[in-house]
Design an enzyme around this catalytic site. Structure first.
Site, PDB file in Angstrom:
ATOM      1  N   ILE A   1       0.823  -1.206   0.000  1.00  0.00           N
ATOM      2  CA  ILE A   1       0.000   0.000   0.000  1.00  0.00           C
ATOM      3  C   ILE A   1       0.857   1.257   0.000  1.00  0.00           C
ATOM      4  CG2 ILE A   1      -1.676   1.338   1.334  1.00  0.00           C
ATOM      5  CD1 ILE A   1      -2.967  -1.239   2.207  1.00  0.00           C
TER       6      ILE A   1
ATOM      7  N   SER B   1      -7.709   0.067   9.262  1.00  0.00           N
ATOM      8  CA  SER B   1      -8.257  -1.168   8.704  1.00  0.00           C
ATOM      9  C   SER B   1      -9.645  -1.409   9.278  1.00  0.00           C
ATOM     10  CB  SER B   1      -7.327  -2.334   9.055  1.00  0.00           C
ATOM     11  OG  SER B   1      -7.997  -3.563   9.084  1.00  0.00           O
TER      12      SER B   1
ATOM     13  N   TYR C   1      -3.995  -7.145  16.847  1.00  0.00           N
ATOM     14  CA  TYR C   1      -4.210  -6.456  15.572  1.00  0.00           C
ATOM     15  C   TYR C   1      -5.437  -5.543  15.652  1.00  0.00           C
ATOM     16  CZ  TYR C   1      -5.184  -5.601  10.639  1.00  0.00           C
ATOM     17  OH  TYR C   1      -5.443  -4.987   9.429  1.00  0.00           O
TER      18      TYR C   1
ATOM     19  N   LYS D   1      -5.602  -1.391  15.455  1.00  0.00           N
ATOM     20  CA  LYS D   1      -6.311  -0.646  14.422  1.00  0.00           C
ATOM     21  C   LYS D   1      -7.379   0.265  15.016  1.00  0.00           C
ATOM     22  CE  LYS D   1      -3.743  -2.182  11.232  1.00  0.00           C
ATOM     23  NZ  LYS D   1      -2.687  -1.278  10.706  1.00  0.00           N
TER      24      LYS D   1
ATOM     25  N   THR E   1      -1.876  -6.788  -2.026  1.00  0.00           N
ATOM     26  CA  THR E   1      -0.439  -6.557  -1.884  1.00  0.00           C
ATOM     27  C   THR E   1       0.296  -7.876  -2.067  1.00  0.00           C
ATOM     28  OG1 THR E   1      -0.454  -6.979   0.504  1.00  0.00           O
ATOM     29  CG2 THR E   1      -0.870  -4.704  -0.215  1.00  0.00           C
TER      30      THR E   1
END
Length: 320
Positions: free
Chosen positions: A18, A158, A170, A174, A205
């Site tokens: 990204i 995200s 995670y 975020k 990606t």
């Protein structure tokens, strides 16, 4: 159109993925783009990616690119990065894109494990370079931008900030990115500096593509995630950010989350291959994911955006 001619931008973590797409998108619009990452020259890494390769791509897109090798886990290196930009650009920094993230490999290795099965150090792998480093970079950017009373800080976040994806650290990280962008906006608005959180969709990606292939192979078939439906290229995020950066009244969005596909629809931009993926909260995407055979007829489904309140309720319900 070179709408960002004369603007100075910094994209952190731009060797590939990204970050590289964002740098190219800003270059397309004529910006001078500083890029950072740990790998300066091309290597034999299976995923590829280096600052020099991104620099070449940005130049080919019509921009000016200045690569600087930086390890964003080192605060002093981040400090020196901003000192250099301030020195070379006479204090001008118009755009910061907080994109750098070092936790993808750790997430792949931890996939399927509960948080108590992981060592405490996994928290740092997921959130040191990715949350803390965004905060540190934003400090130095804000010092430059508030002096000139203009600038934009984009923080790449995200959908994991709203609903469980991958694992606990995670998602918490975020969510914190979203809150970081929102709370910085409160303090920056009086200085005419905008702070936004950006939600890409499913971005193909290098690492995500490999991860999807691994999951498909392990499951013995092509999963819903692995077939590439409605995937975005990294450039899509770059073009969305460039479009937002050219909006003379961008301050009206400060503190809010902006979804790449919805920004693209609003400004009439397309992805690298000429199509326009829809938002993950579009009725078209939701129905096509729930009923796979509808993907062949997706163009017949209205691209209607489901209200945040409904999405939030559904996501909260799915957690329990």
């Amino acid at each position: 159109m070179k709408h960002l001619q004369g603007k100075i931008a910094l994209v952190t973590g731009a060797t590939r993925g990204i970050g590289k797409g964002i740098a190219i998108g800003l270059g397309e619009s004529g910006a001078t783009v500083y890029i950072t990452g740990r790998t300066l020259e091309p290597t034999n890494d299976s995923l590829g990616g280096s600052l020099q390769e991104t620099q070449t791509a940005v130049i080919e897109a019509g921009g000016v690119c200045i690569p600087i090798q930086v390890n964003h886990s080192d605060d002093q290196q981040i400090c020196r990065l901003f000192e250099r930009i301030e020195r070379e650009q006479n204090g001008q920094l118009d755009i910061l894109v907080n994109n750098v993230y070092a936790g993808v490999q750790s997430i792949r290795e931890a996939y399927g494990k509960t948080f108590w099965e992981l060592e405490p150090s996994f928290w740092d792998a997921a959130n040191n370079v990715g949350l803390r480093s965004h905060y540190v970079a934003s400090i130095y950017a804000a010092r430059m931008m508030t002096k000139r009373k203009q600038g934009i800080i984009f923080t790449i976040s995200s959908w994991g900030g709203m609903s469980y994806i991958f694992n606990v650290p995670y998602g918490v990280g975020k969510s914190a990115c979203d809150r970081l962008a929102a709370d910085m906006a409160k303090e920056l608005k009086q200085y005419n500096v905008t702070s936004l959180a950006i939600y890409p969709g499913i971005v193909g990606t290098e690492q995500i593509t490999n991860f999807a292939k691994e999951q498909s192979s392990e499951n013995g078939n092509s999963s819903l995630f692995a077939d590439g439906y409605n995937w975005e290229t990294p450039l899509f995020t770059g073009r969305a950010i460039a479009s937002l950066a050219t909006d003379a009244n961008i301050i009206k969005y400060t503190g809010k989350i902006q979804i790449v596909a919805e920004v693209a629809k609003k400004y009439g931009i397309v992805d690298q291959n000429g199509n326009r993926p829809v938002s993950l909260r579009s009725l078209r995407f939701i129905l096509a994911m729930a009923i796979p055979f509808l993907r062949n007829y997706a163009w017949l489904i209205p691209d209607l955006t489901i209200p945040w309140l409904v999405i939030f309720f559904l996501m909260i319900s799915s957690r329990f």
